[in-house]
Scaffold this motif. Structure first.
Motif, short mmCIF file in Angstrom:
data_model
loop_
_atom_site.label_atom_id
_atom_site.label_comp_id
_atom_site.label_asym_id
_atom_site.label_seq_id
_atom_site.Cartn_x
_atom_site.Cartn_y
_atom_site.Cartn_z
N TRP A 71 9.85 29.63 -16.00
CA TRP A 71 9.02 28.64 -16.70
C TRP A 71 9.12 28.87 -18.20
O TRP A 71 9.21 30.00 -18.65
CB TRP A 71 7.56 28.79 -16.28
CG TRP A 71 7.29 28.29 -14.91
CD1 TRP A 71 7.56 28.92 -13.73
CD2 TRP A 71 6.71 27.04 -14.57
NE1 TRP A 71 7.19 28.14 -12.67
CE2 TRP A 71 6.66 26.98 -13.15
CE3 TRP A 71 6.24 25.96 -15.30
CZ2 TRP A 71 6.14 25.89 -12.47
CZ3 TRP A 71 5.72 24.87 -14.62
CH2 TRP A 71 5.67 24.84 -13.21
N LYS A 83 9.66 32.29 -22.28
CA LYS A 83 10.19 32.11 -20.93
C LYS A 83 9.56 33.15 -20.02
O LYS A 83 9.54 34.34 -20.34
CB LYS A 83 11.71 32.26 -20.95
CG LYS A 83 12.38 31.83 -19.67
CD LYS A 83 13.90 31.79 -19.86
CE LYS A 83 14.57 31.12 -18.70
NZ LYS A 83 16.02 30.99 -18.91
N TYR A 84 9.06 32.69 -18.87
CA TYR A 84 8.37 33.54 -17.92
C TYR A 84 9.05 33.49 -16.56
O TYR A 84 9.71 32.52 -16.22
CB TYR A 84 6.91 33.09 -17.75
CG TYR A 84 6.07 33.30 -18.97
CD1 TYR A 84 5.27 34.44 -19.09
CD2 TYR A 84 6.08 32.39 -20.01
CE1 TYR A 84 4.51 34.64 -20.22
CE2 TYR A 84 5.31 32.59 -21.15
CZ TYR A 84 4.53 33.72 -21.25
OH TYR A 84 3.78 33.92 -22.38
N LYS A 116 6.94 28.10 -21.60
CA LYS A 116 5.68 27.64 -22.18
C LYS A 116 5.94 27.39 -23.66
O LYS A 116 6.50 28.23 -24.35
CB LYS A 116 4.59 28.70 -22.02
CG LYS A 116 4.23 28.99 -20.58
CD LYS A 116 3.14 30.04 -20.48
CE LYS A 116 2.86 30.39 -19.03
NZ LYS A 116 1.77 31.38 -18.89
N TYR A 120 6.30 19.85 -14.81
CA TYR A 120 5.79 20.06 -16.16
C TYR A 120 4.29 19.91 -16.06
O TYR A 120 3.79 18.95 -15.45
CB TYR A 120 6.34 19.03 -17.15
CG TYR A 120 5.62 19.03 -18.47
CD1 TYR A 120 5.95 19.94 -19.47
CD2 TYR A 120 4.59 18.14 -18.73
CE1 TYR A 120 5.29 19.95 -20.68
CE2 TYR A 120 3.91 18.15 -19.94
CZ TYR A 120 4.27 19.05 -20.91
OH TYR A 120 3.60 19.07 -22.11
N ARG A 167 10.89 19.56 -26.21
CA ARG A 167 10.28 20.80 -26.70
C ARG A 167 10.83 21.04 -28.09
O ARG A 167 12.02 21.25 -28.28
CB ARG A 167 10.57 21.98 -25.76
CG ARG A 167 9.71 23.19 -26.08
CD ARG A 167 9.79 24.24 -25.00
NE ARG A 167 11.13 24.58 -24.62
CZ ARG A 167 11.92 25.39 -25.34
NH1 ARG A 167 11.48 25.93 -26.44
NH2 ARG A 167 13.13 25.66 -24.92
N ARG A 198 4.77 32.83 -13.67
CA ARG A 198 4.23 32.21 -14.88
C ARG A 198 3.39 33.18 -15.72
O ARG A 198 2.65 32.77 -16.60
CB ARG A 198 3.42 30.96 -14.55
CG ARG A 198 4.29 29.88 -13.95
CD ARG A 198 3.50 28.77 -13.32
NE ARG A 198 3.02 27.78 -14.25
CZ ARG A 198 2.46 26.65 -13.89
NH1 ARG A 198 2.33 26.36 -12.61
NH2 ARG A 198 2.03 25.81 -14.76
N GLY A 251 0.93 19.94 -18.57
CA GLY A 251 0.47 20.02 -19.95
C GLY A 251 0.01 18.69 -20.49
O GLY A 251 -0.49 17.84 -19.77
N GLU A 303 3.87 23.60 -20.03
CA GLU A 303 4.71 24.55 -19.30
C GLU A 303 5.71 23.77 -18.47
O GLU A 303 5.32 22.89 -17.71
CB GLU A 303 3.86 25.43 -18.38
CG GLU A 303 2.81 26.23 -19.10
CD GLU A 303 1.97 27.07 -18.14
OE1 GLU A 303 2.48 27.47 -17.09
OE2 GLU A 303 0.79 27.30 -18.46
N GLN A 304 7.01 24.09 -18.63
CA GLN A 304 8.08 23.39 -17.92
C GLN A 304 8.79 24.33 -16.97
O GLN A 304 9.23 25.41 -17.37
CB GLN A 304 9.09 22.83 -18.92
CG GLN A 304 10.31 22.19 -18.29
CD GLN A 304 10.01 20.87 -17.60
OE1 GLN A 304 9.45 19.98 -18.23
NE2 GLN A 304 10.35 20.75 -16.33
N GLU A 305 8.92 23.93 -15.71
CA GLU A 305 9.68 24.70 -14.74
C GLU A 305 11.17 24.47 -14.99
O GLU A 305 11.60 23.35 -15.26
CB GLU A 305 9.31 24.24 -13.33
CG GLU A 305 9.99 25.00 -12.24
CD GLU A 305 9.60 24.50 -10.86
OE1 GLU A 305 9.82 25.25 -9.89
OE2 GLU A 305 9.08 23.37 -10.73
#
Length: 125
Positions: free
Chosen positions: A84, A100-101, A86, A62, A94, A105, A64, A76-78
């Motif tokens: 990821w 979602k990426y 965001k 994470y 959250r 990212r 941020g 941003e969380q993996e």
């Protein structure tokens, strides 16, 4: 007085290296816990506070903002699948829709709700 140093906590077997102010963890530093959790970033009153990077015991990252030891603000969380999310966190969770990426990212996959469910079903390229 401001100093730099190390502190080993026997209770949770964590090691902190970084800034201290009047004997309190405050400023920039790194904390490594026995379970493999690793945090690098800003601290205030012995807690994660400000901007930082947290690598949890599951080896998920994470990056941020933190407030009083919890994820709070933009971050941003993996995810376990390498993607990821965001979004905005509140008190460690959250709390709002996010994006979602892919693992780069940058490539948007979809918009997700606060529970990680896709809001849009069709993949965006």
């Amino acid at each position: 007085t401001d100093t730099k140093g190390k502190l080993y906590n026997k209770l949770d077997e964590s090691l902190y290296t970084g800034d201290f102010k009047k004997g309190i963890i405050q400023g920039v530093g790194e904390m490594i816990s026995r379970d493999g959790t690793n945090y690098k970033g800003q601290f205030m009153n012995n807690l994660y506070h400000g901007r930082g990077v947290l690598l949890d015991f599951n080896r998920l990252m994470y990056e941020g903002q933190f407030k009083e030891g919890l994820k709070c603000g933009i971050g941003e969380q993996e995810c376990e699948d390498g993607t990821w999310i965001k979004g905005k966190w509140l008190r460690g969770v959250r709390g709002f829709d996010g994006c979602k990426y892919r693992s780069d990212r940058k490539t948007l996959i979809c918009v997700v709700d606060r529970y990680g469910r896709d809001v849009k079903e069709k993949e965006i390229d």
